[in-house]
Design a protein around this motif. Structure first.
Motif, PDB file in Angstrom:
ATOM      1  N   ASP A 105      -5.843  22.374  -7.236  1.00 56.29           N
ATOM      2  CA  ASP A 105      -6.057  21.316  -6.251  1.00 56.29           C
ATOM      3  C   ASP A 105      -5.249  21.619  -4.997  1.00 56.29           C
ATOM      4  O   ASP A 105      -4.257  22.346  -5.067  1.00 56.29           O
ATOM      5  CB  ASP A 105      -5.654  19.945  -6.821  1.00 56.29           C
ATOM      6  CG  ASP A 105      -6.334  18.796  -6.095  1.00 56.29           C
ATOM      7  OD1 ASP A 105      -7.379  18.320  -6.585  1.00 56.29           O
ATOM      8  OD2 ASP A 105      -5.848  18.377  -5.021  1.00 56.29           O
ATOM      9  N   VAL A 106      -5.657  21.049  -3.864  1.00 54.13           N
ATOM     10  CA  VAL A 106      -4.873  21.211  -2.634  1.00 54.13           C
ATOM     11  C   VAL A 106      -3.632  20.339  -2.655  1.00 54.13           C
ATOM     12  O   VAL A 106      -2.680  20.600  -1.928  1.00 54.13           O
ATOM     13  CB  VAL A 106      -5.672  20.843  -1.353  1.00 54.13           C
ATOM     14  CG1 VAL A 106      -6.541  21.990  -0.916  1.00 54.13           C
ATOM     15  CG2 VAL A 106      -6.462  19.578  -1.537  1.00 54.13           C
ATOM     16  N   SER A 107      -3.651  19.282  -3.457  1.00 59.17           N
ATOM     17  CA  SER A 107      -2.547  18.326  -3.432  1.00 59.17           C
ATOM     18  C   SER A 107      -1.513  18.624  -4.520  1.00 59.17           C
ATOM     19  O   SER A 107      -1.776  18.460  -5.718  1.00 59.17           O
ATOM     20  CB  SER A 107      -3.085  16.895  -3.600  1.00 59.17           C
ATOM     21  OG  SER A 107      -2.033  16.024  -3.920  1.00 59.17           O
ATOM     22  N   GLU A 108      -0.327  19.037  -4.069  1.00 62.31           N
ATOM     23  CA  GLU A 108       0.751  19.335  -5.005  1.00 62.31           C
ATOM     24  C   GLU A 108       1.178  18.066  -5.751  1.00 62.31           C
ATOM     25  O   GLU A 108       1.477  18.100  -6.941  1.00 62.31           O
ATOM     26  CB  GLU A 108       1.939  19.890  -4.200  1.00 62.31           C
ATOM     27  CG  GLU A 108       2.752  20.863  -4.970  1.00 62.31           C
ATOM     28  CD  GLU A 108       3.797  21.544  -4.083  1.00 62.31           C
ATOM     29  OE1 GLU A 108       3.542  21.717  -2.878  1.00 62.31           O
ATOM     30  OE2 GLU A 108       4.857  21.879  -4.627  1.00 62.31           O
ATOM     31  N   THR A 109       1.192  16.937  -5.025  1.00 62.77           N
ATOM     32  CA  THR A 109       1.598  15.661  -5.640  1.00 62.77           C
ATOM     33  C   THR A 109       0.639  15.271  -6.763  1.00 62.77           C
ATOM     34  O   THR A 109       1.059  14.843  -7.837  1.00 62.77           O
ATOM     35  CB  THR A 109       1.563  14.516  -4.594  1.00 62.77           C
ATOM     36  OG1 THR A 109       1.445  15.076  -3.296  1.00 62.77           O
ATOM     37  CG2 THR A 109       2.740  13.614  -4.702  1.00 62.77           C
ATOM     38  N   ALA A 110      -0.661  15.417  -6.492  1.00 63.05           N
ATOM     39  CA  ALA A 110      -1.652  15.062  -7.513  1.00 63.05           C
ATOM     40  C   ALA A 110      -1.466  15.950  -8.734  1.00 63.05           C
ATOM     41  O   ALA A 110      -1.512  15.479  -9.878  1.00 63.05           O
ATOM     42  CB  ALA A 110      -3.061  15.201  -6.955  1.00 63.05           C
ATOM     43  N   LEU A 111      -1.211  17.240  -8.510  1.00 64.03           N
ATOM     44  CA  LEU A 111      -1.049  18.165  -9.642  1.00 64.03           C
ATOM     45  C   LEU A 111       0.204  17.832 -10.443  1.00 64.03           C
ATOM     46  O   LEU A 111       0.197  17.911 -11.673  1.00 64.03           O
ATOM     47  CB  LEU A 111      -0.981  19.604  -9.132  1.00 64.03           C
ATOM     48  CG  LEU A 111      -2.313  20.186  -8.643  1.00 64.03           C
ATOM     49  CD1 LEU A 111      -2.106  21.584  -8.089  1.00 64.03           C
ATOM     50  CD2 LEU A 111      -3.342  20.216  -9.763  1.00 64.03           C
TER      51      LEU A 111
END
Ligand code: AVI
Length: 349
Positions: free
Chosen positions: A130-136
């Protein structure tokens, strides 16, 4: 997920956009999109912090049947899905399945499949991209806390711009997950390209699980479809309008957000839901000068729209031909009793 290229080819965007920052990309997108006729803004602009939060809210709305229906298909059929994927035939030696997920986000639905993979094979390696580190980070924490037996290897990458960072383990086969109807936000041409890029990273016998929203049918009315994108609480409207707030904040534009309205239509010829922002009055909007260009003024007639998103809906034949164009063959598909949504397992040829 950041679908790009509503009307511009994905490859053009891939080669151009890799070296520029997000704010430059927003500026460029606004300049090009708002100067076009008709005016457009790409749907990846939805997903700033507020937009990502609003999207999470959308997935819980009573009208937005997509997320819960796909989850119910996984809950009912996880065992068959994993068994079919594990027994697919290919020239490389069979072994444990590794799961990779494109645009994983917080991976809320994936837990059902991961738990089943652990049940069938004792343990599983899961690679969310994913592009989102927070989501990962959130995905990883949820999975590690709740599903023993899963090894999570997060990959921060934009699969629409970069080659997929597939970390293949010896003697494993890959099950790629591309779920949540994410493929529906690409034009047919770009959708083929996304799947071809994915296929290029897989070996024959690897599999893809694709989640697609379905066209209206005997059991699914057009009204059901429209309501999913125009909910009574107005969350989708806020999600759509948030793009203008973002352009005001990031670029110093002066959109009067209140003088635009959320507009949704079903386009049967193109088999897609379209979201637009409609100017409720005749007005002009200023975009200040930036490194990317001079100050611009955009004139809006009353009723003129900015086209912000397409969400394509599929028949099972359309799913099969999209997959065939990327050298996948349908193994099996599942849908809910009302034929709202489909999950298709396909084998890489
Ligand atoms: C992310 N994507 C699959 C959503 C969809 O249904 O096309 C985006 C969305 N737009 C409005 N509501 C949800």
């Amino acid at each position: 997920m950041h679908p790009r290229g509503l009307f511009v080819s994905l490859s053009a965007i891939v080669s151009e956009a890799t070296s520029i920052s997000t704010s430059e990309a927003v500026d460029r997108e606004a300049r090009i999109g708002l100067s076009s006729a008709p005016k457009t803004l790409s749907p990846w602009l939805f997903y700033d912090e507020a937009g990502s939060r609003l999207f999470e809210e959308i997935t819980e709305l009573p009208e937005y049947y997509l997320t819960r229906t796909e989850r119910s298909i996984f809950a009912a059929h996880a065992e068959e899905i994993l068994r079919e994927a594990a027994s697919s035939h290919g020239p490389h030696p069979s072994g444990k399945l590794t799961l990779i997920e494109l645009g994983a986000g917080t991976a809320t639905k994936t837990g059902i499949l991961l738990a089943e993979a652990v049940r069938q094979q004792g343990s599983v390696v899961y690679q969310p991209v994913d592009v989102s580190e927070t989501a990962l980070a959130e995905a990883s924490e949820n999975i590690l806390t709740n599903i023993p037996g899963v090894t999570v290897r997060c990959q921060v990458a934009d699969y629409t711009r970069e080659a997929l960072p597939l970390d293949r383990l010896p003697n494993t086969r890959t099950l790629a997950l591309y779920i949540g109807s994410s493929i529906g936000n690409f034009t047919p041409e770009d959708a083929r390209e996304v799947l071809r890029n994915l296929r290029a990273q897989l070996l024959p016998g690897d599999t893809l699980l694709l989640g697609t929203d379905l066209v209206p049918s005997a059991h699914k009315t057009e009204a059901t479809l429209l309501a999913a994108y125009d909910d009574a609480a107005g969350v989708t409207a806020s999600f759509n309008l948030n793009v203008l707030t973002r352009l005001n904040r990031d670029l110093g534009a002066d959109f009067d957000v209140e003088s635009f309205g959320h507009k949704v239509l079903w386009n049967p010829g193109e088999s897609r839901i379209e979201m637009h922002l409609e100017s409720l009055i005749a007005q002009s909007v200023q975009l200040p000068a930036s490194d990317g260009g001079t100050a611009l003024v955009f004139d809006f007639a009353r009723g003129e729209t900015i086209h912000t998103e397409n969400s394509y809906k599929f028949t099972s034949d359309a799913v099969a031909s999209l997959l065939a164009a990327a050298s996948f063959k349908v193994t099996r598909s599942w849908h809910d009793p009302q034929c709202l949504f489909a999950v298709t397992l396909a084998t890489a040829l």
